[in-house]
Structure formats: C-alpha cells, structure tokens
Design an enzyme around this catalytic site. Structure first.
Site, PDB file in Angstrom:
ATOM      1  N   GLY A  18      -2.023  14.674  16.553  1.00 11.91           N
ATOM      2  CA  GLY A  18      -2.328  13.262  16.824  1.00 11.91           C
ATOM      3  C   GLY A  18      -2.551  12.499  15.532  1.00 11.91           C
ATOM      4  O   GLY A  18      -2.024  11.398  15.337  1.00 11.91           O
ATOM      5  N   TYR A 151      -1.156  26.676  30.735  1.00  7.97           N
ATOM      6  CA  TYR A 151      -0.666  25.792  29.663  1.00  7.97           C
ATOM      7  C   TYR A 151       0.848  25.594  29.821  1.00  7.97           C
ATOM      8  O   TYR A 151       1.361  24.473  29.758  1.00  7.97           O
ATOM      9  CB  TYR A 151      -1.001  26.414  28.304  1.00  7.97           C
ATOM     10  CG  TYR A 151      -0.597  25.585  27.103  1.00  7.97           C
ATOM     11  CD1 TYR A 151      -1.374  24.503  26.690  1.00  7.97           C
ATOM     12  CD2 TYR A 151       0.562  25.884  26.371  1.00  7.97           C
ATOM     13  CE1 TYR A 151      -1.007  23.744  25.583  1.00  7.97           C
ATOM     14  CE2 TYR A 151       0.924  25.125  25.261  1.00  7.97           C
ATOM     15  CZ  TYR A 151       0.137  24.060  24.876  1.00  7.97           C
ATOM     16  OH  TYR A 151       0.495  23.303  23.785  1.00  7.97           O
TER      17      TYR A 151
HETATM   18  N1  NAD Z   1      -0.679  23.244  17.766  1.00  7.84           N
HETATM   19  C1  NAD Z   1       0.370  23.719  18.381  1.00  7.84           C
HETATM   20  O1  NAD Z   1       0.816  24.840  18.104  1.00  7.84           O
HETATM   21  C2  NAD Z   1       1.093  22.891  19.416  1.00  7.84           C
HETATM   22  C3  NAD Z   1       2.412  23.238  19.743  1.00  7.84           C
HETATM   23  C4  NAD Z   1       3.085  22.499  20.715  1.00  7.84           C
HETATM   24  C5  NAD Z   1       2.463  21.434  21.336  1.00  7.84           C
HETATM   25  N2  NAD Z   1       1.175  21.121  21.002  1.00  7.84           N
HETATM   26  C6  NAD Z   1       0.570  20.006  21.720  1.00  7.84           C
HETATM   27  O2  NAD Z   1       0.256  18.989  20.800  1.00  7.84           O
HETATM   28  C7  NAD Z   1      -0.856  18.238  21.277  1.00  7.84           C
HETATM   29  C8  NAD Z   1      -1.897  18.134  20.179  1.00  7.84           C
HETATM   30  O3  NAD Z   1      -2.344  19.439  19.876  1.00  7.84           O
HETATM   31  P1  NAD Z   1      -2.999  19.844  18.469  1.00  7.84           P
HETATM   32  O4  NAD Z   1      -2.399  21.132  18.104  1.00  7.84           O
HETATM   33  O5  NAD Z   1      -2.958  18.707  17.531  1.00  7.84           O
HETATM   34  O6  NAD Z   1      -4.492  20.136  18.966  1.00  7.84           O
HETATM   35  P2  NAD Z   1      -5.898  19.831  18.265  1.00  7.84           P
HETATM   36  O7  NAD Z   1      -6.874  20.671  19.025  1.00  7.84           O
HETATM   37  O8  NAD Z   1      -5.803  19.979  16.792  1.00  7.84           O
HETATM   38  O9  NAD Z   1      -6.134  18.287  18.597  1.00  7.84           O
HETATM   39  C9  NAD Z   1      -6.237  17.839  19.924  1.00  7.84           C
HETATM   40  C10 NAD Z   1      -7.106  16.593  19.958  1.00  7.84           C
HETATM   41  O10 NAD Z   1      -7.166  16.179  21.325  1.00  7.84           O
HETATM   42  C11 NAD Z   1      -8.510  15.806  21.617  1.00  7.84           C
HETATM   43  N3  NAD Z   1      -8.757  15.959  23.045  1.00  7.84           N
HETATM   44  C12 NAD Z   1      -8.893  17.112  23.756  1.00  7.84           C
HETATM   45  N4  NAD Z   1      -9.168  16.842  25.030  1.00  7.84           N
HETATM   46  C13 NAD Z   1      -9.208  15.489  25.143  1.00  7.84           C
HETATM   47  C14 NAD Z   1      -9.459  14.610  26.221  1.00  7.84           C
HETATM   48  N5  NAD Z   1      -9.756  15.081  27.447  1.00  7.84           N
HETATM   49  N6  NAD Z   1      -9.403  13.280  26.004  1.00  7.84           N
HETATM   50  C15 NAD Z   1      -9.136  12.790  24.757  1.00  7.84           C
HETATM   51  N7  NAD Z   1      -8.913  13.582  23.699  1.00  7.84           N
HETATM   52  C16 NAD Z   1      -8.944  14.921  23.887  1.00  7.84           C
HETATM   53  C17 NAD Z   1      -9.364  16.778  20.786  1.00  7.84           C
HETATM   54  O11 NAD Z   1     -10.681  16.279  20.596  1.00  7.84           O
HETATM   55  C18 NAD Z   1      -8.552  16.855  19.505  1.00  7.84           C
HETATM   56  O12 NAD Z   1      -8.967  15.886  18.573  1.00  7.84           O
HETATM   57  C19 NAD Z   1      -1.341  18.954  22.529  1.00  7.84           C
HETATM   58  O13 NAD Z   1      -0.848  18.317  23.678  1.00  7.84           O
HETATM   59  C20 NAD Z   1      -0.746  20.334  22.393  1.00  7.84           C
HETATM   60  O14 NAD Z   1      -0.568  20.961  23.633  1.00  7.84           O
HETATM   61  C21 NAD Z   1       0.484  21.799  20.043  1.00  7.84           C
END
Ligand code: NAD
Length: 270
Positions: A18, A151
């Site tokens: 994000g 997931y």
């Molecule tokens: N990191 C990976 O390997 C990966 C791979 C593919 C997809 N993604 C997707 O990318 C997106 C971001 O993941 P990331 O890796 O940056 O995770 P992260 O944990 O680093 O960041 C996620 C953010 O979302 C916020 N959050 C969680 N629940 C929330 C809610 N109910 N309302 C508002 N904010 C909320 C958290 O506080 C955090 O700041 C997710 O949808 C994840 O599924 C991540």
C-alpha cells in the site's frame, strides 16, 4: 491517464505494498488519501510524506475496510476534503487461516464494499468523473497457496468479482475501469506471518512450504510491484484485466472464453 492532481484512495496504505502504491502515485503528481486500521503507522507515514511531498498532497484516515460504517464514513470525508475520487486501490489484506471469517471479511468483503461505495462517488451517472479501481489479489488468486486455502479463496474471489464488475461498469457506462493485480510473494510484514501458528492455524505443520517456494523462486520488492500497479492505473485500454507479476516479469492473464483460450485437453462426454 495523466495522474497530475488526480484524487486517489489507497486502503492498507500505512506500510508494505500500500505504501509503495501511495508513493508511486505521489511521484506521478496525484493527491492520495491513505486509509489503514493501524493509526500509529499511518500517522508516522503521513508525517514522512508531508516532508517529501508537502502537507496538502496526502491525508491519513483510520478505518477498518470490513466495517460498512467506517469505510462509508471515510469515503464521504475524503470527497468532502478533496472534492472527488478518481482512483481507488483496494489493497488492505491479511493472511489468517485460524480466524478465517475475518480473512474473508477483510480480503473479499473489503474489496466488494470499497468498490460499491467508491462507485457511488465515481460513476458518471452520479455526476462523478469516472476513473479507475485497482483491486489487489495475488498469485493465490490464480492458483492455490497450499497452506492458505481461505486466503486463496478470497483472492480468487477478488479476481472474479473485479472482472464481473468491470463488465457491469462497461455495460452501464459508469466510466470507471476495474482491474486486478496479482503479485507473487513480496517482502512485506504479511510475508513474515506466514510461518506463524497464530496465522496459519491447523496448517502450521506445512509452514515449510512457503520457505521452499521462496527459496526456489525468490521474492519481489514492493517498488517493482508498484510499477505494475501503475500500468493498470494509467493504461486506459485496460478494463477487467488481470496483471500478474513474479520475479521473472509481469504479464496479462488469459482466461478461457467461449470459442477462444479454451483448456487444451478436450474431454469426451460419450
Ligand atoms: N506480501 C505478499 O507477499 C503479497 C503477495 C500478493 C498479494 N499481496 C496482497 O497485497 C496486499 C497488501 O499486502 P502487504 O504485503 O503490503 O501486507 P502488509 O501487512 O505489509 O500491509 C497491509 C496493511 O493493511 C492494513 N490492514 C489490515 N487489515 C485492515 C483493515 N481491516 N482495514 C484497513 N486496513 C487494514 C494493515 O494495517 C497494513 O498496514 C494484501 O491484499 C495482500 O493480500 C501481498
């Protein structure tokens, strides 16, 4: 699409992917409203961004995307402050197989809610300016992540919902494109919870699977994924498109369609 002074909303914006999406939008001249449930991290990021981009380029809002009241209220505040919404990125997501209803409520419920609520402000029939919504799925939205079936289900749901909504938007002339980004593993805090019993519950004995996948295929940096995100935002020919990105590169996904891209092994029903 030129991003200069466009009004963007990013959920789960306080860290990880994000945060990278926020930064690439700001570097391209947009204004960004950051939404996150984590107030302290959000406030901290807001002051860092103020120094680099100026106080009027961002605003941070605390909200939980799984709460209708929170999400609706915050989008109304954003429109009150910035005047409109041009771009939405539904990014907030978690991995928690133990508390699986919560995972569905955030990963899929938050995307559905965010899309429906933002469309009310964005679609042309409501005097919106149109724009683009990018929903963040995962490679787990295209195939299974073995120790995370819930997931996986939510991320498949994001792909299906977004493609269907893109078709609705086109047919109903909303003027809003809806696309999906499917990243491979990215170095963020989400990745670090994948071997914790609190997050993968009864699948804990399988925790080595993620480590093996990472050892074999490597891991993406968030700023590389942000470049793929930008393609989906800027390219006005893309609607209902799904872009996957892994350490080998990025590519648009082809889905089976009647008459083309059909699975290659025919089955006789005689
Ligand atoms: N990191 C990976 O390997 C990966 C791979 C593919 C997809 N993604 C997707 O990318 C997106 C971001 O993941 P990331 O890796 O940056 O995770 P992260 O944990 O680093 O960041 C996620 C953010 O979302 C916020 N959050 C969680 N629940 C929330 C809610 N109910 N309302 C508002 N904010 C909320 C958290 O506080 C955090 O700041 C997710 O949808 C994840 O599924 C991540």
């Amino acid at each position: 699409m030129d991003l200069k002074d466009k009004v963007c909303v990013v959920t789960g914006a306080a860290q990880g992917l994000g945060r990278s999406f926020v930064e690439i939008l700001l570097r391209n001249g947009a204004k960004v409203a950051l939404i996150d449930v984590n107030k302290s991290l959000g406030d901290e990021l807001k002051s860092t961004l103020d120094q680099e981009y100026g106080r009027d380029r961002t605003e941070f809002y605390t909200a939980d995307v799984s709460s209708e009241e929170d999400f609706k209220g915050v989008l109304e505040k954003i429109v009150g402050t910035f005047g409109r919404i041009d771009i939405l990125c539904n990014n907030a997501g978690i991995i928690n197989e133990k508390h699986w209803e919560k995972t569905i409520a955030i990963n899929l419920g938050g995307v559905v809610r965010g899309t429906y609520l933002a469309l009310e402000h964005m679609k042309k029939e409501n005097s919106g300016n149109g724009g683009v919504i990018v929903n963040i799925s995962s490679m787990a939205g295209l195939g299974p992540l073995p120790m995370a079936p819930i997931y996986t289900a939510t991320k498949h749901g994001v792909v299906g919902f977004s493609r269907a909504m893109a078709a609705v938007s086109k047919l109903a002339n909303y003027g809003v494109r809806i696309n999906v980004l499917c990243p491979w593993f990215v170095k963020t805090s989400l990745l670090s919870v994948m071997s914790s019993e609190e997050h993968i519950g009864s699948f804990f004995p399988l925790k080595g699977i993620a480590d093996t996948m990472l050892e074999n295929h490597g891991c993406l940096e968030a700023d590389v994924v942000a470049k793929a995100f930008l393609v989906l935002v800027k390219d006005e020919s893309k609607n209902g498109d799904v872009l996957m990105i892994d350490p080998e590169g990025a590519a648009f996904v082809s889905f089976p369609e009647r008459g083309k891209n059909m699975p290659s092994t025919p089955v006789s029903l005689e």
